[in-house]
Design an enzyme around this catalytic site. Structure first.
Site, short mmCIF file in Angstrom:
data_model
loop_
_atom_site.label_atom_id
_atom_site.label_comp_id
_atom_site.label_asym_id
_atom_site.label_seq_id
_atom_site.Cartn_x
_atom_site.Cartn_y
_atom_site.Cartn_z
N LYS A 73 0.83 -1.21 0.00
CA LYS A 73 0.00 0.00 0.00
C LYS A 73 0.86 1.26 0.00
O LYS A 73 0.60 2.20 -0.75
CB LYS A 73 -0.90 -0.04 1.24
CG LYS A 73 -2.09 0.85 1.17
CD LYS A 73 -3.11 0.47 2.25
CE LYS A 73 -2.55 -0.29 3.37
NZ LYS A 73 -2.39 0.08 4.64
N THR A 75 3.90 1.49 -1.08
CA THR A 75 4.58 1.56 -2.37
C THR A 75 3.65 2.15 -3.43
O THR A 75 4.06 3.00 -4.23
CB THR A 75 5.06 0.15 -2.77
OG1 THR A 75 5.88 -0.36 -1.72
CG2 THR A 75 5.85 0.17 -4.06
N ARG A 96 2.55 7.98 6.80
CA ARG A 96 2.94 7.76 8.20
C ARG A 96 4.44 7.58 8.31
O ARG A 96 5.10 7.19 7.34
CB ARG A 96 2.25 6.50 8.72
CG ARG A 96 0.75 6.66 8.86
CD ARG A 96 0.09 5.34 9.13
NE ARG A 96 0.20 4.46 7.97
CZ ARG A 96 -0.07 3.17 8.00
NH1 ARG A 96 -0.42 2.58 9.12
NH2 ARG A 96 0.05 2.45 6.89
N LYS A 107 10.84 -6.09 9.44
CA LYS A 107 10.64 -5.40 8.19
C LYS A 107 11.93 -4.82 7.60
O LYS A 107 12.11 -4.81 6.40
CB LYS A 107 9.63 -4.27 8.37
CG LYS A 107 8.24 -4.80 8.69
CD LYS A 107 7.30 -3.69 9.07
CE LYS A 107 6.75 -2.99 7.84
NZ LYS A 107 5.73 -1.99 8.22
N ALA A 275 -3.10 0.90 13.61
CA ALA A 275 -4.37 0.86 12.87
C ALA A 275 -5.40 -0.02 13.56
O ALA A 275 -6.48 -0.21 13.05
CB ALA A 275 -4.14 0.40 11.45
N PHE A 303 -3.54 -1.07 7.37
CA PHE A 303 -4.22 -2.35 7.14
C PHE A 303 -5.25 -2.23 6.00
O PHE A 303 -5.07 -1.45 5.08
CB PHE A 303 -4.87 -2.87 8.43
CG PHE A 303 -3.89 -3.14 9.54
CD1 PHE A 303 -2.62 -3.67 9.27
CD2 PHE A 303 -4.20 -2.87 10.87
CE1 PHE A 303 -1.71 -3.93 10.29
CE2 PHE A 303 -3.30 -3.13 11.90
CZ PHE A 303 -2.06 -3.66 11.60
N PHE A 383 3.20 -8.07 -8.40
CA PHE A 383 4.41 -8.67 -7.84
C PHE A 383 5.09 -9.47 -8.94
O PHE A 383 4.42 -9.95 -9.86
CB PHE A 383 4.06 -9.57 -6.65
CG PHE A 383 3.85 -8.80 -5.37
CD1 PHE A 383 2.79 -7.91 -5.24
CD2 PHE A 383 4.74 -8.94 -4.30
CE1 PHE A 383 2.60 -7.19 -4.07
CE2 PHE A 383 4.56 -8.22 -3.14
CZ PHE A 383 3.49 -7.34 -3.02
N TRP A 411 6.43 -0.50 -8.15
CA TRP A 411 7.57 -1.07 -7.44
C TRP A 411 8.73 -1.24 -8.41
O TRP A 411 9.86 -0.86 -8.13
CB TRP A 411 7.18 -2.42 -6.82
CG TRP A 411 8.27 -3.08 -6.04
CD1 TRP A 411 8.62 -2.84 -4.74
CD2 TRP A 411 9.17 -4.09 -6.50
NE1 TRP A 411 9.67 -3.62 -4.37
CE2 TRP A 411 10.03 -4.40 -5.43
CE3 TRP A 411 9.34 -4.75 -7.72
CZ2 TRP A 411 11.06 -5.36 -5.54
CZ3 TRP A 411 10.34 -5.70 -7.84
CH2 TRP A 411 11.18 -6.00 -6.74
#
Lengths: 558, 558
Positions: A73, A75, A96, A107, A275, A303, A383, A411
């Site tokens: 999201k 990205t 954020r 991450k 969230a 989310f 992806f 991406w």
């Protein structure tokens, strides 16, 4: 072909001095405070100067219920902003800021990915401009002052067993979830049970993200309920007189931060509340400032649309008195396959049928956004493992149901990979009449508000309140808290409160286990099941691969 | 006449853009990173570029044993720097950065006082450039990684009962002194006793202040001993592989910070370790940079000459391979009266005789500095309550004993109130031959080093080691730690280890209760009595009077 890592891409990027980015946005010399050459805080005076300027159109990026790895999201948010700029639109991204905990844990970073990142990514992922540290300091200063109040005579009669305010740490640290503090005899305080949350779960983070300015910040801080007296009356920060010091600690953190994307699109990165137990959106001041600086604002909420978007639309728009122009719903082939029943370790295998079955999840989120009366576009975030036939089938599915949709390849290709999406979003805004309305009124009872969200947004059949929650409903009504919006704390993996219910569950009952007052933030948290507010580290934390060389260059953030 | 408060003076001051201050010091555009308009971090490249430039003369400001309110050492340091500049000398101040804990607790601020302050004082006293927050994060990331190591199988066999590494918080928070963490069953870690220190007491703070660069920082971090295995072998950060992530978290904090005084004298404010369980001096990199930028560097060390100066001379000069040109010993009429037996609530009353009796304390500190072979000047730091006849008597005492001395009125008059002191210091440097030498060799045993400091600097008759300390001496010798310098942890109120022994105690035995390895920092802490490493808040914390108005202006820092 081996793809470059995020940090490789970020470190190879040409980055412009932040003064240049600010200059292009008509930000005055005096309205910017540099933090190094590539980050800046923006003065709140900027909002005052621009108060009569028109607002840009706000595009909210949300998603279907995600896989644990996330659906990209952030990205897409960055990529869409870049694409709008390529189309000659003045776009500003409002996102954020990452937390150090997940960065050191799993991450490794949270600033977009591939060719759609915000930079300098190392700084943004580490201390950035110190906002999270300031929130940690303010949260824990409140705890220290509170324990000191009790130690020095407990004038207000606070029941140490009923303190609801927790300490925080911006780390993943399971050992701090449940602690006993104040041990060691009378000179070392009063022993009591305490808990540490991760900083982004602090009510102060939610307050910072909803405050309209310094005075509102102070008022909200004063409204925080820290616990209850022996006679079960709520005790606020205002009664204890701590709000001035806390506001002082937060005065710079309240200023939004300006950075840029890999393609020099301006990005305002500010605030990052959870969230689930909070509302999951970047700061209101950040969004408002972006709207004064750009014709289009691309922003996101945490989310899936059942959590972040619902709260954006019910909590943040109310706090800010604004409405979004359109919503982008991010879907991925792999997450839809998961919703179609494919096991997590087989998501790489093409399976068109499972994906189409899982599209029921996407369909429900679209329906929810339609119920809010908002124009939308589906962004299919590609992806590298996606099969062409899966992508085609998903585009066909959208077309068959007349859902505006576009492929996102941001991406891999940056803004160029989001041109079609950007065009579609602009077209959607131009064509569709925005008929935004909230799904519930503030005057509704807490039960009615929860029921409305559960049935309309989640698709639940019924809502059940535990006996504890029922008792709290009565108490809260007595305290005058019933007219606040609700903030649902629920698993992000399912539309329901049961993570294993994938796709579009329909015949379920949502259980509200417990309520939690976030009076400063201005909402009542409604907890379904156990919500983790302090993550743990994995067996091999990302931190073990991190380093910095003698020149100060970071390694191991990915 | 009512004097203006520190914050009133600071907020009325004309402040220059920090770029201008940097420009005057021959700092290149690329070597400075601004944090707002009035603070900057200095790149370590500056040291590389200037490596062949001559070093300025380092003036160390220390003091007699202080009253609880302090004798204005920081104020004299700032004032002397300003005075040197008024005399046309290129002076740079190198000081420690304040901790949020005391600021919120009693002090309200720690950036000098009156007309000898560093500015912007609000920023310096609050989050400044985030150095302390970065140290807190690194310290606690180490704890989280350590507890996670144990939780995930404890491959290294760390004994949870023998973990010596503590968590930290940059607050005064007595409730965190003794805690139990890891409660709540197997998914929430391993229950164990833990403790929080204030951030400035973290070994990482000491490491940051003694590191010569990023590589040395990483090496020192790797050397940290976090505890012991079940078979009582020390466990280091290096064995656990955490040093890369910790160094990454500290990469910006390692860069010295540039600000200015009220009179625009450049001040490098960087690092601030405790002066008892650590060495109590600003960072080595800050001092070295100041020496490359100025002809005179005015720097300070914590508490009295028995603590800060001894450690500056034995620990910091060794780590940095430099020596000071002269020492300034700050004395006040009121502290000398206290050493002469006057009760704390009567220090405002003139009492020449008590003051002259208390001068024995000053005499001992002078003797110690003489033993180090260093030129010195006594600075009599004037308070408004001092009677003229007291000041005169003290000047006469100095003259009678041939101690170079000057009155300091820098609190009231800024640099102009320190001209005589500055001239005297310059003269002392010019006239006296510096014959600096350390009082002990690193090859001496730990006992011998402690004995040397106790007898020579404190004037003790003997030293006693507790049975615990004796056992540790043997163990440390076995670990190969005996060749490190010692870092004495002792009350600041007396030359002895007993706070009530004022003046110049002579017939006392110093007791070493316990040792503590700070292998990363590079010293063995020798604890005499109980040393508080996490302060508490008073009944009326300074925080209760703090606030910020709608324009972002701070109030209540004094």
């Amino acid at each position: 072909m081996k793809h470059k890592s995020d940090i490789e891409i970020a470190q190879e990027a040409v980055i412009k001095p932040i003064r240049e980015i600010a200059g292009q946005l008509d930000i005055l010399e005096d309205e910017i405070e540099q933090y190094g050459k590539y980050k800046a805080k923006l003065s709140l005076d900027l909002l005052k100067r621009k108060q009569d300027a028109p607002d840009g159109k706000i595009i909210l990026v949300t998603a279907i219920n995600p896989t644990p790895a996330g659906e990209g999201k952030s990205t897409v948010t960055v990529g869409l902003g870049q694409a709008l700029n390529l189309l000659g639109k003045k776009a500003v991204i409002a996102m954020r800021e990452p937390s150090l905990g997940p960065t050191m844990g799993i991450k490794g970073g949270a600033a977009g990915g591939g060719y759609s990142q915000v930079i300098p990514m190392e700084d943004i992922n580490l201390h950035f401009t110190g906002d999270l540290h300031a929130i940690t300091a303010a949260n824990n200063a409140l705890s220290a002052l509170l324990d000191n109040h009790i130690h020095q005579g407990n004038e207000k009669g606070i029941d140490p067993r009923r303190i609801t305010w927790k300490r925080v740490m911006d780390l993943n640290d399971r050992a701090l979830r449940n602690v006993i503090v104040g041990l060691g005899g009378p000179v070392n305080g009063t022993p009591r049970e305490d808990h540490f949350d991760i900083t982004v779960a602090s009510e102060i983070m939610a307050i910072l993200c909803l405050a309209s300015g310094l005075d509102d910040l102070k008022k909200r801080l004063a409204d925080i309920v820290v616990g209850f007296t022996y006679s079960k009356e709520p005790v606020t920060v205002g009664e204890l007189g701590f709000q001035g010091a806390l506001a002082l600690l937060l005065k710079d953190a309240l200023k939004p931060n300006l950075v840029q994307t890999l393609e020099h699109t301006p990005a305002i990165i500010h605030g990052g509340p959870f969230a689930n137990i909070a509302h999951g959106c970047n700061s209101l001041l950040g969004t408002k400032m972006a709207a004064k600086l750009g014709d289009y604002v691309v922003t996101e909420a945490g989310f899936g649309a059942d959590l972040g978007a619902e709260k954006f639309l019910h909590i943040k728009t109310r706090a800010g008195g604004f409405e979004p122009a359109a919503v982008v719903i991010v879907a991925t082939v792999r997450a839809l396959k998961m919703h179609g029943g494919v096991k997590k370790d087989q998501l790489q295998e093409p399976d068109k049928e499972a994906m189409l079955a899982g599209a029921s999840n996407l369909a429900k989120h679209i329906e929810s956004i339609q119920q809010f009366g908002l124009p939308y576009t589906v962004a299919i975030n590609r992806f590298t493992s996606d099969a062409d036939e899966e992508i085609e089938a998903l585009l066909d599915w959208c077309a068959a149901h007349s859902h505006p949709a576009a492929l996102s390849e941001v991406w891999e290709k940056g803004g160029a990979g989001g041109m079609e999406l950007a065009e579609k979003v602009i077209q959607t805004i131009a064509e569709n009449k925005n008929q935004f309305s909230h799904l519930y009124d503030l005057a509704d009872s807490i039960e009615a508000k929860v029921e409305k969200v559960a049935k309309t947004v989640y698709g639940a059949k019924a809502v059940e309140f535990s006996s504890k929650a029922k008792k709290q409903l009565k108490e809260y009504d007595g305290y005058g808290w019933s007219n606040l919006p609700v903030c649902m704390a629920k698993t992000q993996y399912s539309l329901s409160d049961q993570p294993e219910l994938i796709g579009r569950p329909e015949d379920f009952t949502l259980t509200i286990r417990e309520l939690k007052p976030s009076i400063g933030a201005g909402f009542i948290v409604c907890l379904t099941g156990d919500i983790m507010t302090m993550p743990g580290l994995p067996k091999k934390p990302a931190a073990l691969g991190m380093s910095v060389n003698a020149d100060g260059k970071a390694a191991g953030l990915f």
